[in-house]
Design a protein around this motif. Sequence first.
Motif, PDB file in Angstrom:
ATOM      1  N   ASP A  46       1.443   1.226  -4.683  1.00 52.72           N
ATOM      2  CA  ASP A  46       2.383   0.556  -3.777  1.00 52.72           C
ATOM      3  C   ASP A  46       2.886   1.483  -2.678  1.00 52.72           C
ATOM      4  N   ARG A  47       3.312   2.697  -3.052  1.00 49.48           N
ATOM      5  CA  ARG A  47       3.854   3.627  -2.073  1.00 49.48           C
ATOM      6  C   ARG A  47       2.799   3.995  -1.028  1.00 49.48           C
ATOM      7  N   HIS A  48       1.564   4.183  -1.453  1.00 50.02           N
ATOM      8  CA  HIS A  48       0.506   4.557  -0.506  1.00 50.02           C
ATOM      9  C   HIS A  48       0.210   3.414   0.459  1.00 50.02           C
ATOM     10  N   PHE A  49       0.221   2.188  -0.039  1.00 47.71           N
ATOM     11  CA  PHE A  49      -0.013   1.057   0.845  1.00 47.71           C
ATOM     12  C   PHE A  49       1.141   0.863   1.835  1.00 47.71           C
ATOM     13  N   GLN A  50       2.356   1.188   1.411  1.00 47.81           N
ATOM     14  CA  GLN A  50       3.491   1.121   2.327  1.00 47.81           C
ATOM     15  C   GLN A  50       3.340   2.133   3.458  1.00 47.81           C
ATOM     16  N   ILE A  51       2.886   3.340   3.124  1.00 46.65           N
ATOM     17  CA  ILE A  51       2.671   4.352   4.160  1.00 46.65           C
ATOM     18  C   ILE A  51       1.533   3.931   5.079  1.00 46.65           C
ATOM     19  N   PHE A  52       0.492   3.363   4.510  1.00 48.90           N
ATOM     20  CA  PHE A  52      -0.602   2.843   5.334  1.00 48.90           C
ATOM     21  C   PHE A  52      -0.079   1.828   6.341  1.00 48.90           C
ATOM     22  N   GLU A  53       0.725   0.887   5.899  1.00 52.13           N
ATOM     23  CA  GLU A  53       1.270  -0.130   6.792  1.00 52.13           C
ATOM     24  C   GLU A  53       2.134   0.488   7.883  1.00 52.13           C
ATOM     25  N   GLN A  54       2.785   1.602   7.566  1.00 53.83           N
ATOM     26  CA  GLN A  54       3.660   2.257   8.540  1.00 53.83           C
ATOM     27  C   GLN A  54       2.871   2.950   9.648  1.00 53.83           C
ATOM     28  N   PHE A  55       1.708   3.500   9.331  1.00 55.43           N
ATOM     29  CA  PHE A  55       0.965   4.316  10.291  1.00 55.43           C
ATOM     30  C   PHE A  55      -0.287   3.633  10.852  1.00 55.43           C
ATOM     31  N   ALA A  56      -0.715   2.525  10.267  1.00 51.30           N
ATOM     32  CA  ALA A  56      -1.961   1.898  10.697  1.00 51.30           C
ATOM     33  C   ALA A  56      -1.810   1.227  12.061  1.00 51.30           C
ATOM     34  N   ASP A  57      -2.931   1.026  12.741  1.00 48.85           N
ATOM     35  CA  ASP A  57      -2.908   0.311  14.012  1.00 48.85           C
ATOM     36  C   ASP A  57      -2.899  -1.199  13.757  1.00 48.85           C
ATOM     37  N   ALA A  58      -2.717  -1.955  14.816  1.00 48.78           N
ATOM     38  CA  ALA A  58      -2.538  -3.403  14.687  1.00 48.78           C
ATOM     39  C   ALA A  58      -3.778  -4.080  14.103  1.00 48.78           C
ATOM     40  N   GLU A  59      -4.959  -3.664  14.515  1.00 46.72           N
ATOM     41  CA  GLU A  59      -6.184  -4.290  14.022  1.00 46.72           C
ATOM     42  C   GLU A  59      -6.348  -4.079  12.518  1.00 46.72           C
ATOM     43  N   SER A  60      -6.090  -2.852  12.064  1.00 46.59           N
ATOM     44  CA  SER A  60      -6.197  -2.570  10.631  1.00 46.59           C
ATOM     45  C   SER A  60      -5.165  -3.354   9.837  1.00 46.59           C
ATOM     46  N   LEU A  61      -3.967  -3.476  10.385  1.00 45.14           N
ATOM     47  CA  LEU A  61      -2.922  -4.241   9.699  1.00 45.14           C
ATOM     48  C   LEU A  61      -3.305  -5.710   9.569  1.00 45.14           C
ATOM     49  N   ALA A  62      -3.909  -6.258  10.607  1.00 43.96           N
ATOM     50  CA  ALA A  62      -4.322  -7.658  10.557  1.00 43.96           C
ATOM     51  C   ALA A  62      -5.367  -7.872   9.463  1.00 43.96           C
ATOM     52  N   GLN A  63      -6.319  -6.957   9.347  1.00 42.02           N
ATOM     53  CA  GLN A  63      -7.331  -7.062   8.295  1.00 42.02           C
ATOM     54  C   GLN A  63      -6.682  -6.931   6.922  1.00 42.02           C
ATOM     55  N   TRP A  64      -5.705  -6.064   6.818  1.00 42.80           N
ATOM     56  CA  TRP A  64      -5.005  -5.841   5.549  1.00 42.80           C
ATOM     57  C   TRP A  64      -4.262  -7.101   5.107  1.00 42.80           C
ATOM     58  N   VAL A  65      -3.577  -7.727   6.028  1.00 46.22           N
ATOM     59  CA  VAL A  65      -2.832  -8.945   5.700  1.00 46.22           C
ATOM     60  C   VAL A  65      -3.789 -10.038   5.240  1.00 46.22           C
ATOM     61  N   ALA A  66      -4.941 -10.126   5.892  1.00 41.58           N
ATOM     62  CA  ALA A  66      -5.932 -11.135   5.492  1.00 41.58           C
ATOM     63  C   ALA A  66      -6.404 -10.887   4.065  1.00 41.58           C
ATOM     64  N   ILE A  67      -6.593  -9.631   3.694  1.00 44.55           N
ATOM     65  CA  ILE A  67      -7.011  -9.307   2.330  1.00 44.55           C
ATOM     66  C   ILE A  67      -5.938  -9.698   1.331  1.00 44.55           C
ATOM     67  N   LEU A  68      -4.695  -9.409   1.653  1.00 49.03           N
ATOM     68  CA  LEU A  68      -3.590  -9.707   0.732  1.00 49.03           C
ATOM     69  C   LEU A  68      -3.440 -11.201   0.481  1.00 49.03           C
ATOM     70  N   HIS A  69      -3.898 -12.019   1.423  1.00 48.62           N
ATOM     71  CA  HIS A  69      -3.756 -13.464   1.284  1.00 48.62           C
ATOM     72  C   HIS A  69      -5.092 -14.150   1.007  1.00 48.62           C
ATOM     73  N   ALA A  70      -6.065 -13.387   0.534  1.00 52.30           N
ATOM     74  CA  ALA A  70      -7.369 -13.970   0.218  1.00 52.30           C
ATOM     75  C   ALA A  70      -7.246 -14.937  -0.961  1.00 52.30           C
ATOM     76  N   PRO A  71      -8.079 -15.977  -1.011  1.00 54.12           N
ATOM     77  CA  PRO A  71      -7.969 -17.014  -2.047  1.00 54.12           C
ATOM     78  C   PRO A  71      -8.118 -16.489  -3.475  1.00 54.12           C
ATOM     79  N   CYS A  72      -8.867 -15.391  -3.662  1.00 61.27           N
ATOM     80  CA  CYS A  72      -9.141 -14.932  -5.028  1.00 61.27           C
ATOM     81  C   CYS A  72      -8.029 -14.061  -5.607  1.00 61.27           C
ATOM     82  N   VAL A  73      -6.971 -13.798  -4.833  1.00 64.12           N
ATOM     83  CA  VAL A  73      -5.902 -12.927  -5.330  1.00 64.12           C
ATOM     84  C   VAL A  73      -5.246 -13.511  -6.576  1.00 64.12           C
TER      85      VAL A  73
END
Length: 270
Positions: A212-239
């Motif tokens: 969790d902590r590492h993903f929070q740091i990723f969200e803090q430093f990542a660029d907009a495109e990477s964040l958009a891909q990340w959000v899509a993964i978090l909301h994927a149907p198989c979660v």
Amino acid sequence: MVTDTIGHEQPMQISPEKTVLLAKRLHIEELNRLHDVTQVVEAVGKLIHELQAERGASSIYLASDGMQFADTRQHLVAASQAVEQAFRETVDSQVELASFGKARFLYLMAWVLMGLDELPALRARVVQRDLAPDECVVSYSRLIASLMSLIFEVADSAVDPRTSYLLVAFFNLVQGKEFAGQERAIGGLSFSSGKPNAAYRSRLAYLIDAPDRHFQIFEQFADAESLAQWVAILHAPCVDQLERMRRRLSGVGGAAGALVLVSAALPSWP
């Protein structure tokens, strides 16, 4: 050195202008070196991904006494070998060009190459079922940890702020993904063994929360495109399905609902 009127050598006085020019030249050299090293970082990320998949399949193969994932594991080993060869070629080309300015980075690279040299023996033991599934996971995880140390070293020494931010984001994403990969490996061997194991459940409980902590740091430093891909993964149907599998194995749920999904859903690295 310069010589005065009576023949004595005097230290040359450098001007502010020369100092600034020297600083700029050194900065450009550092940026060029960083560009070369980031090519290695990209190769490291790809190799980590393949080794994580190979680790998971190998642990299931061992836990099932060779009854499951035999063919899948062979395909994944072949994929790892191809990516490893590309990694070695990248490293060779950069070292020959003296692109690395840090001795510590080269020491870490030496440990990585030693670990890769030991992979054939580890794979042979897996084929012969000559080691426990837990030992297999630990062995692969040790090699992956040494690869991640390369990313951390580059991120820690980057001179360009924007590049440094992206490398920090990348390292934390890889670290969180590694916890997810370990969770997948432990979960897979737990399912394949068909035996309830309190030690596995305890380990899984830790691995679910650890990223969790590492993903929070990723969200803090990542660029907009990477964040958009990340959000899509978090909301994927198989979660939701993954969460049900988690609860079945460990009896707990995690805050980051796509940890295992992340291991499977990122086949390549930026």
